[in-house]
Design a protein around this motif. Sequence first.
Motif, short mmCIF file in Angstrom:
data_model
loop_
_atom_site.label_atom_id
_atom_site.label_comp_id
_atom_site.label_asym_id
_atom_site.label_seq_id
_atom_site.Cartn_x
_atom_site.Cartn_y
_atom_site.Cartn_z
N VAL A 563 0.87 16.40 -0.60
CA VAL A 563 -0.22 15.74 0.11
C VAL A 563 -0.27 14.26 -0.27
O VAL A 563 -0.36 13.38 0.59
N LEU A 564 -0.18 13.98 -1.57
CA LEU A 564 -0.44 12.62 -2.03
C LEU A 564 0.70 11.65 -1.73
O LEU A 564 0.48 10.45 -1.64
N ILE A 565 1.92 12.19 -1.59
CA ILE A 565 3.05 11.30 -1.36
C ILE A 565 2.85 10.54 -0.04
O ILE A 565 3.38 9.45 0.14
N PHE A 566 2.05 11.11 0.86
CA PHE A 566 1.81 10.43 2.13
C PHE A 566 0.54 9.58 2.11
O PHE A 566 0.21 8.95 3.10
N ARG A 567 -0.17 9.59 0.98
CA ARG A 567 -1.34 8.73 0.87
C ARG A 567 -0.85 7.31 0.59
O ARG A 567 -0.15 7.08 -0.40
N ARG A 569 -2.15 4.56 -0.40
CA ARG A 569 -2.63 3.68 -1.45
C ARG A 569 -2.48 4.27 -2.84
O ARG A 569 -2.93 3.69 -3.81
N ILE A 570 -1.85 5.45 -2.92
CA ILE A 570 -1.83 6.15 -4.19
C ILE A 570 -0.41 6.27 -4.71
O ILE A 570 0.49 6.72 -4.01
N ALA A 571 -0.20 5.85 -5.96
CA ALA A 571 1.08 6.09 -6.61
C ALA A 571 1.03 7.46 -7.27
O ALA A 571 -0.02 7.87 -7.77
N VAL A 572 2.14 8.18 -7.24
CA VAL A 572 2.18 9.53 -7.79
C VAL A 572 3.25 9.58 -8.87
O VAL A 572 4.39 9.16 -8.65
N THR A 573 2.87 10.08 -10.05
CA THR A 573 3.84 10.24 -11.13
C THR A 573 3.97 11.72 -11.45
O THR A 573 2.97 12.41 -11.58
N VAL B 575 5.88 4.60 -6.01
CA VAL B 575 4.85 3.61 -5.70
C VAL B 575 4.98 3.21 -4.24
O VAL B 575 6.02 2.72 -3.82
N PRO B 576 3.94 3.47 -3.46
CA PRO B 576 4.03 3.13 -2.04
C PRO B 576 3.93 1.61 -1.82
O PRO B 576 3.18 0.93 -2.51
N TYR B 577 4.72 1.11 -0.89
CA TYR B 577 4.56 -0.28 -0.46
C TYR B 577 4.36 -0.28 1.04
O TYR B 577 5.20 0.22 1.79
#
Lengths: 589, 589
Positions: A563-567, A569-573, B575-577
């Motif tokens: 879900v978050l990978i497509f957000r 503004r959010i970096a995911v670790t 990290v999204p850009y």
Amino acid sequence: WEGLSVLAPDALSSVAYGTEEILIVLSAAGVGALWYSLPISAVIVLLLIFLVVSYRQIIRAYPTGGGAYVIGRDTLGPSAGLLAGAALLIDYTLTVSVSVTAGIAALVSAFPSLLPYTVELSVLVVAFLTIVNLRGVRESAQLFAAPTYLFIVMILAMVAVGLFHRAAPTPLAAYVTPTAVSVAPLLILRAFSSGSSALTGIEAISNGVPVFKEDSVQRARRAMLLLGLFLGSMFLGTSIIAFRYHIVPNAEVTVLQQLADRIFGHGWFFYLLSFVTMAILSIAANTSFAGFPQLASIMARDEWMPRMFLARGDRLVYQNGIIVLGIISSLLIIAFRGNTDALIPLYAVGVYMSFTIAMSSLAKKRWQEGNDPHRWVTIGMGLFGSLLTAAVVITSVVTKFTEGAWIVVLAIPTIVWGMRAVHQHYRSVADELRLEDLTLVPKPKALVVVVPVASINKMTLATLSYALSMNPEEIVALHVAGTPEREARFHARWKNWNADPRIKLAVVESQYRSVIRPMVRYIDHLTGLFAEGRVVVVIPELLVEKSWQNILHNHMAVALEAVLIFRRRIAVTVVPYRLQQKPVNSKPS
Amino acid sequence: WEGLSVLAPDALSSVAYGTEEILIVLSAAGVGALWYSLPISAVIVLLLIFLVVSYRQIIRAYPTGGGAYVIGRDTLGPSAGLLAGAALLIDYTLTVSVSVTAGIAALVSAFPSLLPYTVELSVLVVAFLTIVNLRGVRESAQLFAAPTYLFIVMILAMVAVGLFHRAAPTPLAAYVTPTAVSVAPLLILRAFSSGSSALTGIEAISNGVPVFKEDSVQRARRAMLLLGLFLGSMFLGTSIIAFRYHIVPNAEVTVLQQLADRIFGHGWFFYLLSFVTMAILSIAANTSFAGFPQLASIMARDEWMPRMFLARGDRLVYQNGIIVLGIISSLLIIAFRGNTDALIPLYAVGVYMSFTIAMSSLAKKRWQEGNDPHRWVTIGMGLFGSLLTAAVVITSVVTKFTEGAWIVVLAIPTIVWGMRAVHQHYRSVADELRLEDLTLVPKPKALVVVVPVASINKMTLATLSYALSMNPEEIVALHVAGTPEREARFHARWKNWNADPRIKLAVVESQYRSVIRPMVRYIDHLTGLFAEGRVVVVIPELLVEKSWQNILHNHMAVALEAVLIFRRRIAVTVVPYRLQQKPVNSKPS
Ligand SMILES: [K+]
Ligand SMILES: [K+]
Ligand SMILES: [K+]
Ligand SMILES: [K+]
Ligand SMILES: [K+]
Ligand SMILES: [K+]
């Protein structure tokens, strides 16, 4: 001569379907109409002679080779190159579909019980070629030489025996006197357009001039001449003996096989020819598996195609081009039920369109070079050639429009439009990313780290340690509430733990036992509160010993990550946590 | 009465294949052997009567319902529960496969032209049920009631008319005098084992006692009695009229359809019965789509099954259980070519094994409760019932071993073994993760951040800013060398930029133009130099406006992430850009 076995099969193998395609069209007007295959074949051979002479000029003009895309791009400009590129990509794809189905038709002629499996066998051959090419074919000239020479020898032997032996002598007048059956001119044009498939592939030598190691232009020109001689005599010979033996095309046995059967009987020659035909057609298809990925990579470098066509795998092949070619040609085979005849109307358009651009390029190049007194001959030849091949394109489109040519007529502008869109996109992204002002340097910002916490255990400890290492302004331990008693226990333990003053516990309620939804809702809310790029979600991932155990874990982690990978503004670790801190076998690959 | 339309179809629909399966086995010994279907059906009805009486006891003993797994687990212990669980999961799966193929057989009997598409149609029905259940079926009792009642009425009407009307009166002696044809006892047992499939599904009411809202035990016991009466009369009646009308089973038309055709002619009754049979069988299959996921979730909560069976989706259904059931039952249908008869040998084993465990549990429970003077009757009934149903299991395994029963014989211990392995794994992971010592608190460590850098642009700037925010000990800007001239330009720009003193540039050579391999090799090397958990790779991800543009970007990011996510010592951050820092529409879902 040595390059011939690599570059010639594409053209030579066309003998396997050229004559047959003419006869199929003519037989619609009755057996008597089959006589017209003779003048049609003669015209095609004239076209061949002209093309051979022109292509010998092209070899001289473009000694480094390169197909119609490169020639057109460098001489006529990007638009012509793009058109040629689209035509060639279609050509390569159809070369695979047509050659493989024609090869299976030859096999099925010898073993009729395989007839119901035509589509399956064809797709199997394409799959085989795809895999072989993905693994990288090493120096295969030797391997390809035998079937190529054997095919030439067997066809010419069959033509020779067929012409001078055995059958009741057909009166010479029968060859030159038009049959009494009247045939509509449109049908003649349709038959000609089908027969023009016999010349597909003759461009291969001029594309691959550098394959000839030393003295390449000289050798390539000689090879072109040889190819023309062989192809012309094999094709014309086949057409003549097909007429002499009154061969009528049928769906079960190919014309070549019928001829072998009639001339040499149902013996070793018949069976061997079947395998040799199948082999040379497979080699012809294989040529595309080199050409298509290479063209796609050149066009990707020019930013007309997606960059993925530039990627090379472990085996150093352009894997994506190979895979895409394999898939599209298989789909075509399935869509046309493995029927060569049905594919032919699509084939000629792409091939002859690339011929047209190559010829025009030749004319323009010689025109620009000026000075040479003989250049007018070449210019004229190029212009005439481009008109001639354009005429074949138009004939094919007009006479075969409803039979499939419309697909190509639709596909070429669509592909060109798509390529322009790709180019446009890459250009605008590059513009947007460009950093002109080098005084702008990276600056840290205060991060807000979110760590999902289900319970207090060693993995939680490790993940929160990682989060603290990032020196964030704030750490949110995000917990989804469970049953009241579990909740009470968790809170007591958390208070007791007193992990770190920077870690704040956030508890969200779960409706209907869903865990992911309330977490995502909270994270989205948090993201809205802070400036872009400040929120990071740190997801722990449990690493297990055996791969089957993976299905037992990490569902939450994977779902949350997905879900978050497509957000935006959010970096995911993702932080790995290994069970049992035993020595690691991190294999450097 | 109201719960009947939800809980009864599973059992009642068995009438659609019970008699037929007996006849199929007997017909192997010739038409004369079909007489034996009468005594066999009578014995099965006796078994039914006994099971109904026993299950009424079980309803009283376990008023909260729960299937054989819960009953067995709570009364006999985890091993019996596990065995029942495995048997029930197989039962649910086969209920879907058997019911759907039998339903399609009824449809095909009315429309013979559909015969070649049996497998496709069956898989389509399973797919439909899967999708409907994934979307969540709301209060469907009303919807299911009509076909259920119609099926009861039509079958009983057909039996009544068939018994007393039309056909030439068969002498009464023919029903009671054994046929002259001698039949091997083994065949009789095989026929009995096939016919025992007629009772599959009668456990549903006792499993679902709470479905009856008020006074549930009373109502469930009454429903059990009604179900027994209907099922018994429909099944026995069908067997008798099948004998009376000399029905011989065949592969095209089901026995029920043959009867309808003979008794009422090829009219509306025939066609309606076909649809109603198909409908009630689909409802029976649908029952499993509630039962299987629920059982899987209960067993997952007990840590015998993977936790993914606990996950509920947006529609609050146990989606993974539904999907797994749909896939496995479809695969069974495909493997057995949509043939109900072929699936029957697998069916009885699982069902009767769960009966056995339920009966044993009843006996043990009553034994433990003590005191009640009447309890010995119930204990005896439970023990006798468990022996009886165990005998059916053994009969089925022995007489149908080579016909498919071996699959279940193999599957049950395999599933039990797998469940134990899952349990063992969850236990040991929990042990390893347990944090006893709450004085251990998270501690930061010095991070080493690796950032892949292809060129100096705005995305590089943003990614390096993010890396600096993590306050690492060291930042490595990892660059893969390109052509010499591009390399020189990059170096000049980098030097000129002078981004930050903490950022070190590392350049790795690329062999054969591969970008991923040298990067991964360098990262692996770096990981070896530092303690576990210190190296983080920060991968920038370009976010595009339209989804089709995704195929044009991020190949490097995705490939690198795919490799590194499996590296056990490396944390990976994406990290999204975002292109064009326009207002974000981050949709909170
Ligand atoms: K060709
Ligand atoms: K070609
Ligand atoms: K993201
Ligand atoms: K059933
Ligand atoms: K069942
Ligand atoms: K990793």
